[in-house]
Design a protein around this motif. Sequence first.
Motif, PDB file in Angstrom:
ATOM      1  N   GLY A 380       0.883  -1.215  -0.004  1.00 19.27           N
ATOM      2  CA  GLY A 380       0.133  -0.132  -0.079  1.00 19.27           C
ATOM      3  C   GLY A 380       1.006   1.272   0.043  1.00 19.27           C
ATOM      4  O   GLY A 380       0.183   2.211   0.350  1.00 19.27           O
ATOM      5  N   LYS A 381       2.263   1.116  -0.289  1.00 21.30           N
ATOM      6  CA  LYS A 381       3.067   2.403  -0.277  1.00 21.30           C
ATOM      7  C   LYS A 381       3.600   2.326  -1.706  1.00 21.30           C
ATOM      8  O   LYS A 381       3.984   1.546  -2.264  1.00 21.30           O
ATOM      9  CB  LYS A 381       3.883   2.263   1.132  1.00 21.30           C
ATOM     10  CG  LYS A 381       3.401   2.459   2.525  1.00 21.30           C
ATOM     11  CD  LYS A 381       4.359   2.175   3.479  1.00 21.30           C
ATOM     12  CE  LYS A 381       3.858   2.172   4.906  1.00 21.30           C
ATOM     13  NZ  LYS A 381       5.054   1.975   5.900  1.00 21.30           N
ATOM     14  N   LYS A 382       4.124   3.636  -1.648  1.00 18.17           N
ATOM     15  CA  LYS A 382       5.057   4.006  -2.874  1.00 18.17           C
ATOM     16  C   LYS A 382       6.296   4.251  -2.541  1.00 18.17           C
ATOM     17  O   LYS A 382       6.652   5.238  -1.527  1.00 18.17           O
ATOM     18  CB  LYS A 382       4.278   5.207  -3.882  1.00 18.17           C
ATOM     19  CG  LYS A 382       2.893   5.023  -4.258  1.00 18.17           C
ATOM     20  CD  LYS A 382       2.531   6.265  -4.990  1.00 18.17           C
ATOM     21  CE  LYS A 382       1.096   5.975  -5.546  1.00 18.17           C
ATOM     22  NZ  LYS A 382       0.095   6.286  -4.201  1.00 18.17           N
ATOM     23  N   ILE A 383       7.558   3.469  -2.903  1.00 20.76           N
ATOM     24  CA  ILE A 383       8.871   3.787  -2.395  1.00 20.76           C
ATOM     25  C   ILE A 383       9.487   4.191  -3.854  1.00 20.76           C
ATOM     26  O   ILE A 383       9.527   3.192  -4.801  1.00 20.76           O
ATOM     27  CB  ILE A 383       9.310   2.579  -2.086  1.00 20.76           C
ATOM     28  CG1 ILE A 383       8.514   1.830  -0.556  1.00 20.76           C
ATOM     29  CG2 ILE A 383      10.745   2.702  -1.417  1.00 20.76           C
ATOM     30  CD1 ILE A 383       8.650   0.504  -0.250  1.00 20.76           C
ATOM     31  N   PHE A 384      10.140   5.188  -3.570  1.00 22.75           N
ATOM     32  CA  PHE A 384      10.992   5.739  -4.875  1.00 22.75           C
ATOM     33  C   PHE A 384      12.282   5.022  -4.876  1.00 22.75           C
ATOM     34  O   PHE A 384      13.062   5.135  -3.865  1.00 22.75           O
ATOM     35  CB  PHE A 384      10.965   7.377  -4.906  1.00 22.75           C
ATOM     36  CG  PHE A 384       9.563   7.889  -4.830  1.00 22.75           C
ATOM     37  CD1 PHE A 384       9.099   8.009  -6.372  1.00 22.75           C
ATOM     38  CD2 PHE A 384       8.931   8.199  -3.841  1.00 22.75           C
ATOM     39  CE1 PHE A 384       7.666   8.801  -6.312  1.00 22.75           C
ATOM     40  CE2 PHE A 384       7.652   8.716  -3.784  1.00 22.75           C
ATOM     41  CZ  PHE A 384       7.093   9.037  -5.248  1.00 22.75           C
ATOM     42  N   LEU A 385      12.929   4.826  -5.915  1.00 29.75           N
ATOM     43  CA  LEU A 385      14.073   4.131  -5.987  1.00 29.75           C
ATOM     44  C   LEU A 385      14.774   5.002  -7.222  1.00 29.75           C
ATOM     45  O   LEU A 385      14.377   4.949  -8.385  1.00 29.75           O
ATOM     46  CB  LEU A 385      14.042   2.487  -6.560  1.00 29.75           C
ATOM     47  CG  LEU A 385      13.150   1.654  -5.743  1.00 29.75           C
ATOM     48  CD1 LEU A 385      13.154   0.345  -6.233  1.00 29.75           C
ATOM     49  CD2 LEU A 385      13.696   1.822  -4.093  1.00 29.75           C
ATOM     50  N   ASP A 386      15.915   5.455  -6.996  1.00 29.86           N
ATOM     51  CA  ASP A 386      16.796   5.973  -7.661  1.00 29.86           C
ATOM     52  C   ASP A 386      18.017   5.652  -7.788  1.00 29.86           C
ATOM     53  O   ASP A 386      18.852   5.747  -6.902  1.00 29.86           O
ATOM     54  CB  ASP A 386      16.974   7.613  -7.392  1.00 29.86           C
ATOM     55  CG  ASP A 386      17.777   8.310  -8.406  1.00 29.86           C
ATOM     56  OD1 ASP A 386      18.323   7.952  -9.569  1.00 29.86           O
ATOM     57  OD2 ASP A 386      17.818   9.867  -8.338  1.00 29.86           O
ATOM     58  N   PRO A 387      18.421   4.444  -8.891  1.00 31.26           N
ATOM     59  CA  PRO A 387      19.571   3.844  -8.903  1.00 31.26           C
ATOM     60  C   PRO A 387      20.794   4.745  -9.237  1.00 31.26           C
ATOM     61  O   PRO A 387      22.022   4.179  -9.071  1.00 31.26           O
ATOM     62  CB  PRO A 387      19.383   2.724 -10.128  1.00 31.26           C
ATOM     63  CG  PRO A 387      17.907   2.764 -10.324  1.00 31.26           C
ATOM     64  CD  PRO A 387      17.410   4.082  -9.777  1.00 31.26           C
ATOM     65  N   THR A 388      20.574   6.004  -9.687  1.00 34.81           N
ATOM     66  CA  THR A 388      21.835   6.833 -10.019  1.00 34.81           C
ATOM     67  C   THR A 388      22.403   7.493  -8.741  1.00 34.81           C
ATOM     68  O   THR A 388      23.349   7.950  -8.608  1.00 34.81           O
ATOM     69  CB  THR A 388      21.456   7.996 -10.913  1.00 34.81           C
ATOM     70  OG1 THR A 388      20.571   8.801 -10.137  1.00 34.81           O
ATOM     71  CG2 THR A 388      20.887   7.456 -11.938  1.00 34.81           C
ATOM     72  N   GLU A 389      21.886   7.281  -7.471  1.00 35.20           N
ATOM     73  CA  GLU A 389      22.426   7.834  -6.268  1.00 35.20           C
ATOM     74  C   GLU A 389      22.877   6.759  -5.647  1.00 35.20           C
ATOM     75  O   GLU A 389      22.517   6.042  -4.889  1.00 35.20           O
ATOM     76  CB  GLU A 389      20.891   8.208  -5.484  1.00 35.20           C
ATOM     77  CG  GLU A 389      20.420   9.291  -5.826  1.00 35.20           C
ATOM     78  CD  GLU A 389      21.101  10.588  -5.817  1.00 35.20           C
ATOM     79  OE1 GLU A 389      22.437  10.864  -5.190  1.00 35.20           O
ATOM     80  OE2 GLU A 389      20.969  11.646  -6.379  1.00 35.20           O
TER      81      GLU A 389
END
Length: 633
Positions: A380-389
């Motif tokens: 039920g959650k949105k988790i943001f993933l930024d592989p460039t970090e």
Amino acid sequence: MKKIVFIILLLPFIGYCQKKMDPTPEDISKAKELRSLYDEEDIVLLESDNLITFSIEDNKVAVNNYTTEHLMNINSRSDIQKPVFYDGESEIQKFQFYYRNKKEARLLSKDISYTDNDLFHNDARVKFANVDFPTQGYTYFFESIKHTKDIKYFTSVYFTSEYPSVSRKIVVEIPDWLNIELFEKNFENFDIQKTEEQVGDKKIITYTTANIEAYYDEKGSPGPSYIYPHILLLAKDFTSKGEKQILFNKTKDLYTWYKSLTKDISHESEVLNEKVTELTKDATSDEEKIKNIYYWIQDNIRYIAFEDGIAGFKPETAENVLTKRYGDCKGMANLAKEMLVIAGFDARLTWIGTKRIAYNYSTPSLAVDNHMICTLFKDGKKIFLDPTEKFSAFGEYAERIQGKQSMIENNDSFLLEEVPTSTSKKNKEYFLFNASIVNEEIEGLASRKYQGESRADFLYNFNNLESNKKQEALKDYLASYNRNVLVSDIETSNLENREAEIDVKYALKHNKAVSSFDNEMYIDLDFYKEFDNYAFEERQTNYNFAYKKDVITEMRLKIPVSYSVSTLPESFSIDNANFKIAVSLQKEADYIVYKKEFEIKNATITTSDFEAWNDAITKLNAIYNEQIILTKS
């Protein structure tokens, strides 16, 4: 003899032409006047005009940007490079200089690919000429025409340039068949006049202003869309041969175009399946599977920006990025999505503009975003993933995207979601030093701890060092690159763990920090001196830090036997909405306790805070420059 006669006859003509090009007395006087106004500038634009026109070519709306400038040298002499940038979606149709007498100046121009340190490959090019102004008041006229093949790539026109403009004009000719909105941004503090008139089948909108400053050459400035006056061109639709064609009328149109660039990307790959199986086979939970995939991409895929026509917007296939071991933000986001989907999770591509961009998705334009990440839907959650970090922990977000609106793919529709923000306390950096005086040296045990983005920043820099230089580099860093500070016996927590607090313990010796004269001892306890001379004296723009900071220092110095404290620098504290600086020195039992805290609460020091900040830095420097004095009993 005839040749000699010809040269003699030609000399008066050359002298006559030279006079036509040399500055007039009025030009020289004008240059001196402008030099008094712009004393740090060499070149001023007496006039700077843009004429923007539109046409239909290959069933697309093309844009012509016709630029004319009157450049004057206000210094004794100047040499500049005059560039016009373009790319695969545009071309330079005219690039010409003229002398004061309007005679063509045949300056040698060059047309080369433009390399940006942050870009591995792009199709950007620059056409430029080296232009010399031999004397004060010397002028050139410059004309260029930049042709953009598709209006979606022509997003904005700025009033500001690399030189100040005495007179600035932007004219936009809008034909009846084009539905376009001109969105005026950052006009508030500028006297910009606007007129509209209908001439035949065109609406002509004219903006005029005067005395526009050049771009600010200031480190840490906000992105240009925050501070400079400009016009966003929002092309909504056009009519050709009786048929209306939608461009970016609504955010949905922007999403539809973005989505069209991703729908044909190949997803099937045995290579991907094998790598996902390898990374997840021993995981004991879903979260461990996700982290194994996310961290593996961070650690093993090199981030290299790539801008080349449509490739500047279209992700590369996940298989190619995995195989080549490098990719841009779009390719890395797509790889994360595909690997997570294979592992059985709901992951989606996500478009976002970093904090360098002032707009959100209420503005349907390619100017809105400059980055792509991946969003994981879980429990039920949105988790943001930024592989460039690199070294960013699962569930933590870089400052550059915190609070920014993102556009998440959702089949034929989309979702808009803001990236959560965190406080400066999440990025705490702590330095503790328990010390005593031995043979006029300060020595003892020290430790440093890093959390959040300070941890990620430390790990990124440390792990990018060459293996055989890491320990020496770490010593230099812990010693603040001070030759009088010696670091030894370093013990660290796991310097590859991006989730746990980093803890570095070591022995520290500070030479030349103590001087004794008669019965008095003079001590310079602080060798680090954070933010010394960090005042913003003549700065025009906000100063942006890389991330919110909370830097805490505590030094405890044992007072030598038979000595008492004679002088301690005066403590001070300032605490407002954007920053806190607090410094205190106190005697506690047999110790001098020196505490400092620097908290940058919103990653920004605003111009309205400069007076308070500079006052705090003045007091800080006074403490740094004052010694602790102990007197022998």
